[in-house]
Design an enzyme around this catalytic site. Sequence first.
Site, short mmCIF file in Angstrom:
data_model
loop_
_atom_site.label_atom_id
_atom_site.label_comp_id
_atom_site.label_asym_id
_atom_site.label_seq_id
_atom_site.Cartn_x
_atom_site.Cartn_y
_atom_site.Cartn_z
N GLY A 9 0.83 -1.20 0.00
CA GLY A 9 0.00 0.00 0.00
C GLY A 9 0.86 1.25 0.00
N ALA A 10 1.82 1.30 0.92
CA ALA A 10 2.65 2.48 1.06
C ALA A 10 3.83 2.16 1.95
CB ALA A 10 1.84 3.62 1.67
N MET A 11 4.81 3.08 1.98
CA MET A 11 6.03 2.83 2.74
C MET A 11 6.47 4.08 3.48
SD MET A 11 8.41 0.76 3.64
CE MET A 11 9.70 1.34 4.76
N GLU A 12 6.82 3.88 4.76
CA GLU A 12 7.04 5.00 5.68
C GLU A 12 8.44 5.58 5.69
OE1 GLU A 12 6.50 1.73 6.69
OE2 GLU A 12 7.79 1.26 8.40
N ASN A 13 9.22 5.46 4.61
CA ASN A 13 10.59 5.99 4.58
C ASN A 13 10.67 7.35 5.26
OD1 ASN A 13 11.04 3.91 2.51
ND2 ASN A 13 9.81 5.29 1.26
N HIS B 174 -1.36 6.15 8.88
CA HIS B 174 -0.52 5.02 9.30
C HIS B 174 0.96 5.29 8.99
CE1 HIS B 174 0.40 0.65 9.84
NE2 HIS B 174 1.34 0.93 8.96
N GLU B 175 1.24 5.66 7.75
CA GLU B 175 2.65 5.87 7.37
C GLU B 175 3.23 7.06 8.14
OE1 GLU B 175 3.75 3.39 5.89
OE2 GLU B 175 1.85 2.61 5.12
#
Length: 858
Positions: free
Chosen positions: A244-248, A280-281
């Site tokens: 879904g997505a990435m929290e870099n 969330h991220e």
Amino acid sequence: MQVALDPRHTRVRSKLRILHNPRSPIEAEALHLNGELLELEKVTLDKVDLKRGAFHVSDTELVVHKVPDRPFTLELTTFVDPEANMALQGLYRSRGIYCTQCEAQGFRRITYFLDRPDVLARYTVRLEADIDEAPVLLSNGNLIERGVLDRGKRAYAVWKDPFPKPSYLFAMVGGDLAPIASTFKTMSGREVDLRIYVEHGKEARAHWAMDALKRAMRWDEQRFGREYDLDQFNIVAVNDFNMGAMENKGLNIFNDRLILASSETATDSVFEAIESVVAHEYFHNWTGNRITCRDWFQLCLKEGLTVYRDQEFSGDERSRTVQRIADVRQLKALQFPEDAGPLAHPVRPETYIEINNFYTSTVYEKSAELVRMIATILGREAFRAGMDLYFERHDGQAATVEDFVACFEQAGGRDLKQFMTWYKQAGTPHLVCAFRYDKVARAAVLQVDQVLPATPSDTKKKPLHIPMRIGLVGHNGHDLELRLDNGEVIRDGVLHITQRSQTYRFAGLPTRPVPSLLRGFSAPVNLSIDLPDRDLEFLLAADSDLFNRWQAANTYATRTLLQIVQALSAGKRSQRGSTYARALQANLLDRTLEPAYRAEMLKLPSQSDIARELAQNVDPALIHRAHRQLTRLLANTIGGTLESLYSEMDVGGGYSPDAASAGRRALRNAVLTVLSARGSAADIDRLAAHYSSATNMTDQAHALILLCQSPSAETERAVASFYEQWKSDHLVIDTWFAAQAQSPHNSTVARVLELTKHPLYAMTTPNKVRALIGTFALANPVQFNRPDGAGYELVADQVLALNAINPQVAARILGSFRSWRALEPGRRRLAKKALQKICRQPGLSRDVFEIVTKMLEG
Ligand SMILES: [Zn+2]
């Protein structure tokens, strides 16, 4: 790092300052760095070029045979091919945009490194590219310099991240992207520059995500005292993305289906998902980034806690009860089957072959439930004190689950030793309850037994500490005092189940109360209690706990569906369901209840919920028939009520994604689902009109999906018109693939196969695979489980084809077989055959190999 972006030949120069860990007991001379699919040009140690014999390169690592004991500098030059990268891990290109995905082990596909989460480093990154191709160059942290080179032909940018981070949080992006910008003033008065980068022309669709981001930033300050720490926060939306997505850190990268939304192109649930995933991220900045995981076994530490935080955020932004119902539905639909099948694993797994296979519902959703139970056991204030202590004590560290739980033991003054078993033990506990009332003693007795089913790796289970919130509801609907016969009063309503069998005697009850158990779903367990139908009807009408009122409706519907399945398999017709329909009717008409809640009441348990209840000898076609039968019976019994609700909930006017308007649309669409099952000419007309008069994607997509459920001339018209309208929108067209893939009609397998050859379908784009194959495998129980095995064959062939392209996505799709052992013998044999076919294939990826062997062994 210095990175010169190029489609086929990107050069990465990295300069590492390394010193031997003084606390490490190992006195090694050699340095082992992880690396895959890299072309190594040069290795320099303290400015001296190393000769070939001084190091060794394999498929998975670079070994420098002799490094000094004092701090030293290692410089590496490597090349990678982003264009050829279809696995979408490391550096790749999506629709012309360079982007990265490093969690869990993608950084080793960019350069050689100590690619593990407990190696924290400060990064400075200089990016360079042709200005036409990539005028926007982004990385983690703050931008410190940018400019042009080669008489304006090339662009460069230098980013510096002041916070030490593990390599899995590294990110870079290069491309011709359009930003929308805003600012946020933090609680200490710092101004943060916010940007969301999207494809040109899509800017207007990013405003909802920006709004959600700002609300999330404010909420985290207010609820957890957490402030953002950099001057910039960037989000980039790309289409080809495994998750879904990435929290870099400071540079979140998103699947664009979780950023882009407008009323015409996105459904209410997409708006809701965007809000929740953006939050969330962002929340990971503290729970994941500032405090990270010591190793990948601790993945639940960052994910469970962050899922808990995003669920709480969504609950505060919308309706807490409706949010809880949605979260529990999701948990039961995805995690409970995982726990009951061959892929069962603890929230903190003890072994893995491929870590990418452990981004599971157990590690995410079940571990969020563990955090929620800690909050229930401690109470709101002590829970917050524990969180504060965790942030204070472990900021800047790579922590473990033990570190986390210890903070709550200290802040709450409670022993959580037994609670730790939840992290180590797989399987869904079963609470078997018995309730009886003693009129003479004016007392009620509740007996609770914990049954802990065996899972493949572990047959002997220890009893767990299970917080069970309960109420005793008096005849007038009021909650009665929970006074035990020893005089103790349970004020917070929470019973602490810690033994295999426990009995509670409640005193001072002049009449028989009705027990309302596991309120708010206070623990991730199956609960059974043998209450008569009239008790369920009473709770459905009167329980002050709205979650449990919904639960009563759901239990009642489940009970009715199981009876219909039983009748059908005995070759009888069942007329059950009319008392359930009438009990439901009162709630549907109750205007004090929000429409979103009433919509949840009206939705029947899913077909997989019923399969899970049956647990063995499952015939999905029979469940489907029972489901349709009860839906039709609802329409016939309370059709008048439903028709008037359908008119009443017509929102009219302009579209707004807010929770209240979305709730009205949800109720209206839930009503439409039931009415359409009746299938009269008027019902088909209503459905066709719903489709053609829709002014937003919520209504349009819902009608399209319903039309595909029972094919007619109207269906073909809608499928053709939807395609014409949306063929140039790469996101909306996924709905078109998905609607056709979930039709229970017999022509669906042929249709799906045909669609795999459609020019707009691409096996290299995970969103497309998920929309077509994923929907078929996971959301079409009837056709996936065809009695002739054609559904299994289709999915097995797709998994094998994907195995070579994108193993991570292939393994995900393969997960659809996880409940195969619960099927009736004929289907079970065919499912096994399909799994064996996959297993026999030479050249299986680690990802697919691990899942398929577990499926066949377990
Ligand atoms: Zn996450």
